[in-house]
Scaffold this active site. Structure first.
Site, PDB file in Angstrom:
ATOM      1  N   ASP A 137      56.165 -26.051  34.865  1.00 25.49           N
ATOM      2  CA  ASP A 137      56.778 -26.918  33.851  1.00 25.49           C
ATOM      3  C   ASP A 137      56.398 -26.436  32.457  1.00 25.49           C
ATOM      4  O   ASP A 137      55.366 -25.782  32.279  1.00 25.49           O
ATOM      5  CB  ASP A 137      56.262 -28.361  34.006  1.00 25.49           C
ATOM      6  CG  ASP A 137      56.891 -29.110  35.184  1.00 25.49           C
ATOM      7  OD1 ASP A 137      57.835 -28.583  35.798  1.00 25.49           O
ATOM      8  OD2 ASP A 137      56.413 -30.226  35.480  1.00 25.49           O
ATOM      9  N   ARG A 187      64.399 -22.681  34.544  1.00 25.35           N
ATOM     10  CA  ARG A 187      64.927 -24.040  34.382  1.00 25.35           C
ATOM     11  C   ARG A 187      65.220 -24.251  32.899  1.00 25.35           C
ATOM     12  O   ARG A 187      64.369 -23.961  32.057  1.00 25.35           O
ATOM     13  CB  ARG A 187      63.890 -25.071  34.843  1.00 25.35           C
ATOM     14  CG  ARG A 187      64.351 -26.517  34.592  1.00 25.35           C
ATOM     15  CD  ARG A 187      63.232 -27.525  34.766  1.00 25.35           C
ATOM     16  NE  ARG A 187      62.707 -27.519  36.114  1.00 25.35           N
ATOM     17  CZ  ARG A 187      61.474 -27.943  36.438  1.00 25.35           C
ATOM     18  NH1 ARG A 187      60.657 -28.386  35.482  1.00 25.35           N
ATOM     19  NH2 ARG A 187      61.053 -27.920  37.678  1.00 25.35           N
TER      20      ARG A 187
HETATM   21  C1  LIG Z   1      64.636 -31.465  36.862  1.00 27.44           C
HETATM   22  C2  LIG Z   1      64.101 -31.678  35.494  1.00 27.44           C
HETATM   23  C3  LIG Z   1      62.941 -31.035  35.104  1.00 27.44           C
HETATM   24  C4  LIG Z   1      62.454 -31.199  33.801  1.00 27.44           C
HETATM   25  N1  LIG Z   1      61.367 -30.477  33.398  1.00 27.44           N
HETATM   26  C5  LIG Z   1      60.979 -30.549  32.110  1.00 27.44           C
HETATM   27  C6  LIG Z   1      59.956 -29.701  31.602  1.00 27.44           C
HETATM   28  O1  LIG Z   1      59.368 -28.889  32.309  1.00 27.44           O
HETATM   29  N2  LIG Z   1      59.619 -29.841  30.290  1.00 27.44           N
HETATM   30  C7  LIG Z   1      60.249 -30.731  29.463  1.00 27.44           C
HETATM   31  O2  LIG Z   1      59.925 -30.788  28.270  1.00 27.44           O
HETATM   32  N3  LIG Z   1      61.207 -31.563  29.924  1.00 27.44           N
HETATM   33  C8  LIG Z   1      61.584 -31.486  31.218  1.00 27.44           C
HETATM   34  N4  LIG Z   1      62.587 -32.306  31.666  1.00 27.44           N
HETATM   35  C9  LIG Z   1      63.055 -33.443  30.821  1.00 27.44           C
HETATM   36  C10 LIG Z   1      64.174 -33.010  29.884  1.00 27.44           C
HETATM   37  O3  LIG Z   1      63.669 -32.156  28.903  1.00 27.44           O
HETATM   38  C11 LIG Z   1      64.831 -34.218  29.204  1.00 27.44           C
HETATM   39  O4  LIG Z   1      63.895 -34.907  28.472  1.00 27.44           O
HETATM   40  C12 LIG Z   1      65.496 -35.161  30.178  1.00 27.44           C
HETATM   41  O5  LIG Z   1      66.110 -34.487  31.230  1.00 27.44           O
HETATM   42  C13 LIG Z   1      66.602 -35.946  29.464  1.00 27.44           C
HETATM   43  O6  LIG Z   1      67.561 -35.074  28.953  1.00 27.44           O
HETATM   44  P1  LIG Z   1      69.068 -34.987  29.482  1.00 27.44           P
HETATM   45  O7  LIG Z   1      69.407 -33.533  29.552  1.00 27.44           O
HETATM   46  O8  LIG Z   1      69.246 -35.721  30.723  1.00 27.44           O
HETATM   47  O9  LIG Z   1      69.903 -35.555  28.296  1.00 27.44           O
HETATM   48  P2  LIG Z   1      69.875 -36.918  27.464  1.00 27.44           P
HETATM   49  O10 LIG Z   1      70.270 -36.498  26.087  1.00 27.44           O
HETATM   50  O11 LIG Z   1      68.627 -37.709  27.639  1.00 27.44           O
HETATM   51  O12 LIG Z   1      71.053 -37.713  28.140  1.00 27.44           O
HETATM   52  C14 LIG Z   1      72.379 -37.184  28.058  1.00 27.44           C
HETATM   53  C15 LIG Z   1      73.327 -38.042  28.844  1.00 27.44           C
HETATM   54  O13 LIG Z   1      72.953 -38.029  30.227  1.00 27.44           O
HETATM   55  C16 LIG Z   1      73.244 -39.294  30.807  1.00 27.44           C
HETATM   56  N5  LIG Z   1      71.983 -39.930  31.230  1.00 27.44           N
HETATM   57  C17 LIG Z   1      70.737 -39.627  30.860  1.00 27.44           C
HETATM   58  N6  LIG Z   1      69.841 -40.449  31.450  1.00 27.44           N
HETATM   59  C18 LIG Z   1      70.554 -41.298  32.207  1.00 27.44           C
HETATM   60  C19 LIG Z   1      70.229 -42.399  33.043  1.00 27.44           C
HETATM   61  N7  LIG Z   1      68.979 -42.822  33.206  1.00 27.44           N
HETATM   62  N8  LIG Z   1      71.229 -43.029  33.681  1.00 27.44           N
HETATM   63  C20 LIG Z   1      72.517 -42.652  33.504  1.00 27.44           C
HETATM   64  N9  LIG Z   1      72.892 -41.630  32.701  1.00 27.44           N
HETATM   65  C21 LIG Z   1      71.937 -40.975  32.074  1.00 27.44           C
HETATM   66  C22 LIG Z   1      73.885 -40.130  29.733  1.00 27.44           C
HETATM   67  O14 LIG Z   1      75.285 -39.947  29.776  1.00 27.44           O
HETATM   68  C23 LIG Z   1      73.336 -39.502  28.460  1.00 27.44           C
HETATM   69  O15 LIG Z   1      74.136 -39.735  27.323  1.00 27.44           O
HETATM   70  C24 LIG Z   1      63.119 -32.095  32.922  1.00 27.44           C
HETATM   71  C25 LIG Z   1      64.295 -32.742  33.317  1.00 27.44           C
HETATM   72  C26 LIG Z   1      64.801 -32.531  34.569  1.00 27.44           C
HETATM   73  C27 LIG Z   1      66.094 -33.190  34.932  1.00 27.44           C
END
Ligand SMILES: Cc1cc2nc3c(=O)[nH]c(=O)nc-3n(C[C@H](O)[C@H](O)[C@H](O)COP(=O)(O)OP(=O)(O)OC[C@H]3O[C@@H](n4cnc5c(N)ncnc54)[C@H](O)[C@@H]3O)c2cc1C
Length: 311
Positions: A137, A187
């Site tokens: 991560d 990732r």
């Molecule tokens: C598998 C995985 C591994 C990760 N690993 C890391 C890491 O190593 N380091 C790190 O800094 N971050 C990590 N993250 C977290 C990531 O950086 C984001 O903070 C997190 O994924 C939210 O971003 P998003 O791309 O979903 O977009 P966002 O801007 O949060 O959401 C975009 C859109 O997605 C939809 N959405 C989001 N959440 C929801 C919900 N709860 N219910 C319904 N719709 C929703 C909505 O339409 C929203 O407008 C990881 C995320 C994932 C999925």
């Protein structure tokens, strides 16, 4: 503003103690976390795999300040991998593990990088024995350089070790270009931390544009992109771009967090895409939970409703 406040709150010991002691918090935690034990993680993994999804398991914890505790985290991963293998869940990478560098010692006052390298190496050896992989991560900005150094060194022995790029940083497109080589598992996420002034991009639209740019670099490259987002627009762009490039479904994967958009996870998997669910377990869930609340006001509302419930 709210996001910044919540992320700052995650560092406060008083707030942490208060929230962790509130019984109703547990209902909210259960939405995002598989449970506290390896057995809980295995049960959830089995369920996800039987629905056609892949899994990456995270043993919750970060910022370990003690070398023995850091070694203990590595021990836990080794035990987990042995049990995944025994249950037939690890073969062909169906369930892999995700490791936070600071959980295995990166933040130690002395020899942090060496300790984290040794511990991740031990986990990667156990993963290889089990027939699966490890993804390292990415944490806050201060950890980026040491983490990329660790991954670079460990890939000499474990070329399938995955790493993470966060699109909220100015540097991300250049990092993706450097990492888009054959066999490189990367990732791509937006980033769950607060960047220092000057290093981060301003605002959601910029971060999303950067994500699309990084995704294009990775999909056009020769590595194995792992597109971690719940964003419907970016998921649509990924599908279209992969189609145009003639990328086979098995040459990249989507990733989402446990408990977030499960119907969309199943829809993508049913349509033939590879979808991996990031599945956390363990009792040290506080930092993880606060990052999820900071990401989305609806998650926070769900949390506040649970706290104010009289049930
Ligand atoms: C598998 C995985 C591994 C990760 N690993 C890391 C890491 O190593 N380091 C790190 O800094 N971050 C990590 N993250 C977290 C990531 O950086 C984001 O903070 C997190 O994924 C939210 O971003 P998003 O791309 O979903 O977009 P966002 O801007 O949060 O959401 C975009 C859109 O997605 C939809 N959405 C989001 N959440 C929801 C919900 N709860 N219910 C319904 N719709 C929703 C909505 O339409 C929203 O407008 C990881 C995320 C994932 C999925």
């Amino acid at each position: 503003m709210l996001r910044r406040a919540l992320l700052a709150m995650s560092a406060s010991k008083q707030v942490r103690d208060l929230i962790m002691a509130t019984p109703l918090t547990r209902d909210v935690v259960a939405r995002f976390v598989a449970g506290e034990t390896v057995a809980d993680a295995l049960t959830a993994t089995e369920r996800l795999i039987s629905s056609g999804r892949l899994v990456t398991i995270d043993f919750l914890g970060e910022d370990t300040a003690d070398p023995d505790q850091a070694a203990g985290v590595a021990d836990e991963y080794v035990r987990l991998l042995a049990q995944l293998s025994a249950a037939g869940l690890a073969a062909r990478g169906r369930a892999e593990v995700s490791v936070k560098p600071t959980a295995v010692g990166l933040g130690l006052a002395e020899h942090g990088e060496k300790t984290a390298l040794e511990n991740i190496s031990r986990i990667a050896a156990a993963a290889r024995n089990a027939g699966t992989t490890v993804t390292v991560d990415m944490e806050d900005h201060a950890r980026i350089e040491p983490t990329l150094r660790l991954v670079g060194e460990l890939r000499a022995d474990y070329p399938d070790l995955g790493c993470v790029i966060q699109s909220y940083l100015r540097r991300s497109a250049a990092d993706c270009t450097a990492l888009a080589f054959a066999g490189s598992r990367v990732r791509l996420c937006k980033g769950a931390y607060q960047a220092p002034d000057g290093a981060g991009l301003a605002g959601r639209a910029e971060v999303d544009r950067s994500y699309a740019r990084c995704m294009r670099i990775l999909l056009e490259g020769r590595g194995y992109p792992m597109l971690a987002t719940h964003d419907p627009r970016l998921i649509r762009i990924a599908g279209t771009k992969a189609g145009i490039l003639g990328r086979e479904a098995g040459s990249f994967e989507y990733q989402m967090l446990y408990g977030i958009r499960p119907a969309e996870q199943v829809r993508l998997a049913d349509a033939g895409a590879q979808v991996r669910v990031y599945l956390p377990y363990g009792s040290d869930w506080y930092g993880y939970l606060v990052r999820r609340l900071a990401e989305r006001p609806a998650n926070l509302a769900f949390f506040l409703r649970a706290l104010s419930s009289t049930r």
